[in-house]
Scaffold this motif. Structure first.
Motif, short mmCIF file in Angstrom:
data_model
loop_
_atom_site.label_atom_id
_atom_site.label_comp_id
_atom_site.label_asym_id
_atom_site.label_seq_id
_atom_site.Cartn_x
_atom_site.Cartn_y
_atom_site.Cartn_z
N ARG A 91 0.83 -1.21 0.00
CA ARG A 91 0.00 0.00 0.00
C ARG A 91 0.86 1.26 0.00
O ARG A 91 0.55 2.24 -0.67
N ASP A 92 1.95 1.22 0.76
CA ASP A 92 2.80 2.41 0.87
C ASP A 92 3.63 2.66 -0.38
O ASP A 92 4.24 3.73 -0.52
N ARG A 93 3.67 1.69 -1.30
CA ARG A 93 4.48 1.84 -2.52
C ARG A 93 3.66 2.23 -3.74
O ARG A 93 4.21 2.66 -4.76
N TYR A 94 2.32 2.08 -3.66
CA TYR A 94 1.48 2.31 -4.85
C TYR A 94 0.30 3.22 -4.50
O TYR A 94 -0.10 3.34 -3.34
N ARG A 95 -0.28 3.81 -5.52
CA ARG A 95 -1.35 4.79 -5.33
C ARG A 95 -2.74 4.16 -5.31
O ARG A 95 -3.67 4.71 -4.72
N HIS A 96 -2.91 3.01 -5.98
CA HIS A 96 -4.23 2.40 -6.08
C HIS A 96 -4.14 0.90 -5.77
O HIS A 96 -3.08 0.29 -5.91
N VAL A 97 -5.29 0.36 -5.35
CA VAL A 97 -5.37 -1.06 -5.03
C VAL A 97 -6.67 -1.62 -5.59
O VAL A 97 -7.72 -0.97 -5.56
N LEU A 98 -6.59 -2.83 -6.12
CA LEU A 98 -7.77 -3.61 -6.48
C LEU A 98 -8.02 -4.61 -5.37
O LEU A 98 -7.24 -5.54 -5.17
N GLU A 147 -8.21 4.16 -3.89
CA GLU A 147 -6.90 4.73 -3.58
C GLU A 147 -6.33 4.10 -2.31
O GLU A 147 -7.06 3.85 -1.35
N THR A 148 -5.03 3.88 -2.31
CA THR A 148 -4.41 3.27 -1.14
C THR A 148 -4.33 4.24 0.04
O THR A 148 -4.12 3.81 1.18
N SER A 149 -4.51 5.52 -0.21
CA SER A 149 -4.47 6.50 0.88
C SER A 149 -5.71 6.43 1.76
O SER A 149 -5.71 6.93 2.89
N ALA A 150 -6.79 5.81 1.26
CA ALA A 150 -8.02 5.70 2.05
C ALA A 150 -7.88 4.58 3.08
O ALA A 150 -7.25 3.56 2.82
N LEU A 154 -8.65 -8.19 6.73
CA LEU A 154 -8.42 -9.29 7.66
C LEU A 154 -8.64 -8.89 9.12
O LEU A 154 -7.87 -9.22 10.01
N GLY A 155 -9.72 -8.15 9.35
CA GLY A 155 -10.11 -7.84 10.71
C GLY A 155 -9.52 -6.59 11.30
O GLY A 155 -9.75 -6.30 12.49
N TYR A 156 -8.78 -5.82 10.51
CA TYR A 156 -8.20 -4.56 10.99
C TYR A 156 -8.58 -3.43 10.03
O TYR A 156 -8.73 -3.66 8.83
N VAL A 157 -8.71 -2.22 10.58
CA VAL A 157 -8.87 -1.03 9.76
C VAL A 157 -7.49 -0.38 9.69
O VAL A 157 -6.95 0.07 10.70
N LEU A 158 -6.91 -0.37 8.48
CA LEU A 158 -5.54 0.08 8.29
C LEU A 158 -5.54 1.55 7.86
O LEU A 158 -6.09 1.90 6.82
#
Length: 369
Positions: free
Chosen positions: A126-133, A272-275, A280-284
């Protein structure tokens, strides 16, 4: 192509291997009547089980079913203890064959990996990229197709007796939630004629569940060449280009169709990964901030109220209370929850500021704030 292994069955049906499998299956469950009964006559029970396996007379027993209602209702199926001994003996032999081919970033039910490593890996990507699927397979365990799974097993195993034992376990699965989906080439009756579903709760189901999505792991990692991780049927791909992730979503959907699976229409999305992300049970949150979902805290409060009532009625002992809450405490310690736990257990056994009995919070506790 990986070499197919033969001559596996003697190691599964070996007396010593079955005895060790029984002891593994009994860990944490020795107080249960059926387990205690099996262990009381351990050698006799194992010898009987060995004879059934060698004669190919062993058949799975009936499952005990119950519904767990946490994040969502799930059917949990508990096999008879002697069946679980067979599951442990089988997985001890065939598990390493498949383990060697699993990708590094597949985390579920694997020694040395697990939930917390998966969460840490998610944060790193997440810290290396701007978006996640973010993606999830629709009704994964109920949707696993028996014929496809058996074919997967035969790509790595050549031992016919071992394959017949695997088939017996798969065919002995109890009925799961219906997943009546149509795929290319199906006729009107295909969804009703094909056997599907593995029981959640079996050790074999954990191994088979990983195996069933292993082709997807290699497709995403080696063909799409995407930064990727998977925990069972929950997986994530990362990239700076949201459009590329959207195209990968379509590619993955087409790949999964060949394995008679569908992506979950609601739980699959690009963001976006910034959100903040629940994984897996945690809010990151940003950086290394983690918190627990509100619904998890609400469930714990309800459990604490129940334990308080049982404590006042004298129907629960201190060791039982600690056993009931210990897994939640371990889970919560992997998030920024010192304040939460202090508020929930103020001055009690699980208060992180008083846990050592001195009334003074330790240095490790202060760092965890």
């Amino acid at each position: 192509m990986a070499r197919r292994e033969s001559g596996l069955f003697p190691a599964i049906a070996d007396f010593t291997a079955l005895r060790e499998a029984a002891l593994r299956a009994a860990r944490g469950k020795r107080h249960k009547p059926r387990v205690a009964q099996f262990l009381a006559g351990l050698e006799t029970e194992v010898l009987c089980l060995q004879r059934e396996l060698l004669d190919e007379r062993w058949q799975p027993g009936a499952y005990t079913e119950f519904i767990v209602r946490e994040s969502k209702p799930r059917l949990i199926s508990a096999a008879p203890f002697r069946d679980r001994v067979v599951h442990h003996a089988l997985c001890a032999v065939i598990g390493p064959l498949f383990e060697r081919g699993f990708i590094r970033r597949s985390y579920a039910s694997r020694k040395g990996r697990g939930t917390h490593r998966a969460v840490a890996s998610y944060e790193q990507l997440r810290d290396r990229y701007r978006h996640v699927l973010r993606a999830d397979v629709f009704r994964y365990f109920p949707a696993i197709d028996h014929a496809v799974l058996k074919q997967d097993l035969r790509r790595r195993i050549a031992c016919e007796r071992t394959l017949r034992l695997c088939d017996t376990i798969i065919d002995g699965s109890n009925a799961q939630e219906p997943v009546n989906l149509y795929f290319p080439g199906d006729d009107l009756f295909s969804p009703f004629e094909r056997r599907r579903g593995l029981p959640i709760g079996n050790l074999t189901s954990q191994l088979f569940g990983n195996l069933y999505l292993d082709p997807l792991d290699h497709y995403v990692s080696e063909v799409l060449r995407a930064p990727y991780l998977r925990y069972l049927d929950d997986f994530a791909l990362f990239d700076d280009d949201a459009g590329r992730l959207a195209r990968w979503r379509e590619d993955i959907a087409a790949f999964l169709e060949k394995r008679r699976l569908r992506l979950h229409p609601i739980k699959t999305f690009v963001t976006e990964t910034s959100a903040p992300a629940q994984f897996l049970g945690y809010v990151l949150g940003p950086g290394s901030r983690r918190r627990l979902p509100e619904e998890n805290i609400a469930r714990l409060r309800g459990r604490l109220r129940s334990l308080r009532d049982r404590w006042r009625a004298g129907t629960v002992s201190p060791p039982e209370v600690k056993q009931i809450l210990s897994s939640w405490i371990v889970y919560a310690r992997h998030a920024n929850t010192v304040g939460l736990r202090h508020g929930l257990f103020r001055g009690g056994w699980f208060d992180p500021q008083w846990a050592d009995g001195t009334g003074v919070a330790g240095a490790a506790t202060r760092r965890n704030r």
